[in-house]
Design a protein around this motif. Sequence first.
Motif, mmCIF file in Angstrom:
data_model
loop_
_atom_site.group_PDB
_atom_site.id
_atom_site.type_symbol
_atom_site.label_atom_id
_atom_site.label_comp_id
_atom_site.label_asym_id
_atom_site.label_seq_id
_atom_site.Cartn_x
_atom_site.Cartn_y
_atom_site.Cartn_z
ATOM 1 N N SER A 102 0.837 -1.181 0.000
ATOM 2 C CA SER A 102 0.000 0.000 0.000
ATOM 3 C C SER A 102 0.886 1.250 0.000
ATOM 4 O O SER A 102 2.027 1.206 -0.468
ATOM 5 C CB SER A 102 -0.929 -0.035 1.220
ATOM 6 O OG SER A 102 -1.855 1.024 1.206
ATOM 7 N N PHE A 103 0.361 2.353 0.517
ATOM 8 C CA PHE A 103 1.141 3.591 0.540
ATOM 9 C C PHE A 103 1.038 4.253 1.904
ATOM 10 O O PHE A 103 -0.014 4.221 2.558
ATOM 11 C CB PHE A 103 0.653 4.558 -0.546
ATOM 12 C CG PHE A 103 1.538 5.777 -0.689
ATOM 13 C CD1 PHE A 103 2.758 5.684 -1.336
ATOM 14 C CD2 PHE A 103 1.174 7.004 -0.140
ATOM 15 C CE1 PHE A 103 3.605 6.781 -1.436
ATOM 16 C CE2 PHE A 103 2.006 8.109 -0.231
ATOM 17 C CZ PHE A 103 3.224 7.996 -0.893
ATOM 18 N N PHE A 104 2.114 4.887 2.300
ATOM 19 C CA PHE A 104 2.217 5.599 3.572
ATOM 20 C C PHE A 104 1.117 6.671 3.651
ATOM 21 O O PHE A 104 0.994 7.514 2.768
ATOM 22 C CB PHE A 104 3.599 6.252 3.647
ATOM 23 C CG PHE A 104 3.928 6.902 4.956
ATOM 24 C CD1 PHE A 104 4.436 6.156 6.000
ATOM 25 C CD2 PHE A 104 3.750 8.263 5.127
ATOM 26 C CE1 PHE A 104 4.765 6.759 7.208
ATOM 27 C CE2 PHE A 104 4.074 8.871 6.331
ATOM 28 C CZ PHE A 104 4.577 8.114 7.379
ATOM 29 N N GLY A 105 0.322 6.612 4.697
ATOM 30 C CA GLY A 105 -0.736 7.598 4.853
ATOM 31 C C GLY A 105 -1.913 7.391 3.938
ATOM 32 O O GLY A 105 -2.657 8.337 3.643
ATOM 33 N N ALA A 106 -2.119 6.158 3.472
ATOM 34 C CA ALA A 106 -3.265 5.877 2.611
ATOM 35 C C ALA A 106 -4.552 6.325 3.294
ATOM 36 O O ALA A 106 -4.809 5.969 4.444
ATOM 37 C CB ALA A 106 -3.325 4.388 2.299
ATOM 38 N N ALA A 107 -5.348 7.115 2.588
ATOM 39 C CA ALA A 107 -6.574 7.672 3.159
ATOM 40 C C ALA A 107 -7.464 8.146 2.012
ATOM 41 O O ALA A 107 -6.971 8.442 0.918
ATOM 42 C CB ALA A 107 -6.254 8.842 4.090
ATOM 43 N N PRO A 108 -8.764 8.247 2.249
ATOM 44 C CA PRO A 108 -9.661 8.671 1.176
ATOM 45 C C PRO A 108 -9.447 10.108 0.751
ATOM 46 O O PRO A 108 -9.836 10.500 -0.353
ATOM 47 C CB PRO A 108 -11.053 8.465 1.778
ATOM 48 C CG PRO A 108 -10.850 8.525 3.260
ATOM 49 C CD PRO A 108 -9.497 7.917 3.486
ATOM 50 N N ASP A 109 -8.812 10.917 1.618
ATOM 51 C CA ASP A 109 -8.573 12.321 1.302
ATOM 52 C C ASP A 109 -7.084 12.647 1.274
ATOM 53 O O ASP A 109 -6.687 13.799 1.453
ATOM 54 C CB ASP A 109 -9.278 13.220 2.321
ATOM 55 C CG ASP A 109 -8.841 12.937 3.757
ATOM 56 O OD1 ASP A 109 -8.129 11.924 3.987
ATOM 57 O OD2 ASP A 109 -9.218 13.721 4.662
ATOM 58 N N ALA A 110 -6.240 11.642 1.035
ATOM 59 C CA ALA A 110 -4.792 11.869 0.994
ATOM 60 C C ALA A 110 -4.449 12.890 -0.081
ATOM 61 O O ALA A 110 -5.065 12.927 -1.150
ATOM 62 C CB ALA A 110 -4.065 10.562 0.723
ATOM 63 N N THR A 111 -3.450 13.706 0.185
ATOM 64 C CA THR A 111 -3.029 14.700 -0.805
ATOM 65 C C THR A 111 -2.489 14.020 -2.056
ATOM 66 O O THR A 111 -2.801 14.428 -3.183
ATOM 67 C CB THR A 111 -1.965 15.635 -0.212
ATOM 68 O OG1 THR A 111 -2.521 16.310 0.925
ATOM 69 C CG2 THR A 111 -1.512 16.671 -1.233
ATOM 70 N N PHE A 112 -1.660 13.000 -1.894
ATOM 71 C CA PHE A 112 -1.179 12.230 -3.036
ATOM 72 C C PHE A 112 -2.346 11.424 -3.582
ATOM 73 O O PHE A 112 -2.870 10.534 -2.912
ATOM 74 C CB PHE A 112 -0.036 11.312 -2.603
ATOM 75 C CG PHE A 112 0.536 10.461 -3.705
ATOM 76 C CD1 PHE A 112 0.856 11.000 -4.940
ATOM 77 C CD2 PHE A 112 0.767 9.110 -3.493
ATOM 78 C CE1 PHE A 112 1.388 10.218 -5.954
ATOM 79 C CE2 PHE A 112 1.310 8.318 -4.493
ATOM 80 C CZ PHE A 112 1.613 8.874 -5.727
ATOM 81 N N THR A 113 -2.766 11.744 -4.786
ATOM 82 C CA THR A 113 -4.024 11.192 -5.297
ATOM 83 C C THR A 113 -4.011 9.668 -5.367
ATOM 84 O O THR A 113 -5.041 9.025 -5.111
ATOM 85 C CB THR A 113 -4.350 11.773 -6.675
ATOM 86 O OG1 THR A 113 -3.246 11.541 -7.566
ATOM 87 C CG2 THR A 113 -4.609 13.275 -6.585
ATOM 88 N N LEU A 114 -2.880 9.065 -5.701
ATOM 89 C CA LEU A 114 -2.847 7.607 -5.833
ATOM 90 C C LEU A 114 -2.923 6.899 -4.483
ATOM 91 O O LEU A 114 -3.257 5.714 -4.417
ATOM 92 C CB LEU A 114 -1.590 7.183 -6.591
ATOM 93 C CG LEU A 114 -1.485 7.714 -8.025
ATOM 94 C CD1 LEU A 114 -0.249 7.157 -8.709
ATOM 95 C CD2 LEU A 114 -2.733 7.383 -8.843
#
Length: 279
Positions: A102-114
Amino acid sequence: MTPTIAVTGSTGAVGGAVAALLADSGMAIRLLVRDIGRAPAIPESDVEQCSYDDADASIRALRGVDVLFMVSGSESATRLDEHRTFVDAAAAAGVRHVVYTSFFGAAPDATFTLARDHFHTEQHIVASGIGHTFLRDNFYADVMEHFAGEDGVIRGPAGDGRVSLVARADVARVAAAVLTDPASHVGASYDLTGPEALTTAEVAAVIAEVRGRKVTFHDETLEEAYASRAQWNAPDWQNDAWVSTYTAIASGELSRVSDDVERVTTRRAMTLSEVLRAG
């Protein structure tokens, strides 16, 4: 009874390293690849062909698999749908544990779109009922030097934000440790970072020092960032991903340093300088 482990992404850097580490430890593995002709020669492994968007082929390839290492798919507008299809196939085939990059800080509103895709993939894995472990990797230290243009300038709206880059080799070591003892990691989420948080200007300085050439950072405005990438005529989602790589750094969301690499593997994570000197 030794579990059957399937590895995706073995033609890539992380998946290939994981497959090699498992083979070195004497584990029998199954490589899942889109092109059998590109599968690496790994001792004590067999090869099955499938792609994330082909449910039937994936179910056939995953039958008899206990533990699955699922490398996130190539960036595309349909990646999330492909992930969901593959997870559903894993559930249908009887897979008991998925280890997902996955990705660090994965969230529905993460700044990094992916990172939003990664969050929704995690949620789909949880909803599937399969046991799971999430490896939430920060940006890879190995690729940062390739962000510089031919003029040696890294351009993006990152400001003075910091990022705790992680080595792909460290991610692979964590994955191999989890895959060889999955029962100890069921339900865990690991934040995989390096031991330091650097600004993009500091990243450029480290690259310059190690490589012995001029590398600098130019802090673009948002308008400059989109304009400088217009030359590639990429779709909007891709431009947003490219630009948000830097705005995510600027936001501070990627700055936290975790010790999860060391906790899982008992070895300290590599610094950017160490990664570059090893490469």
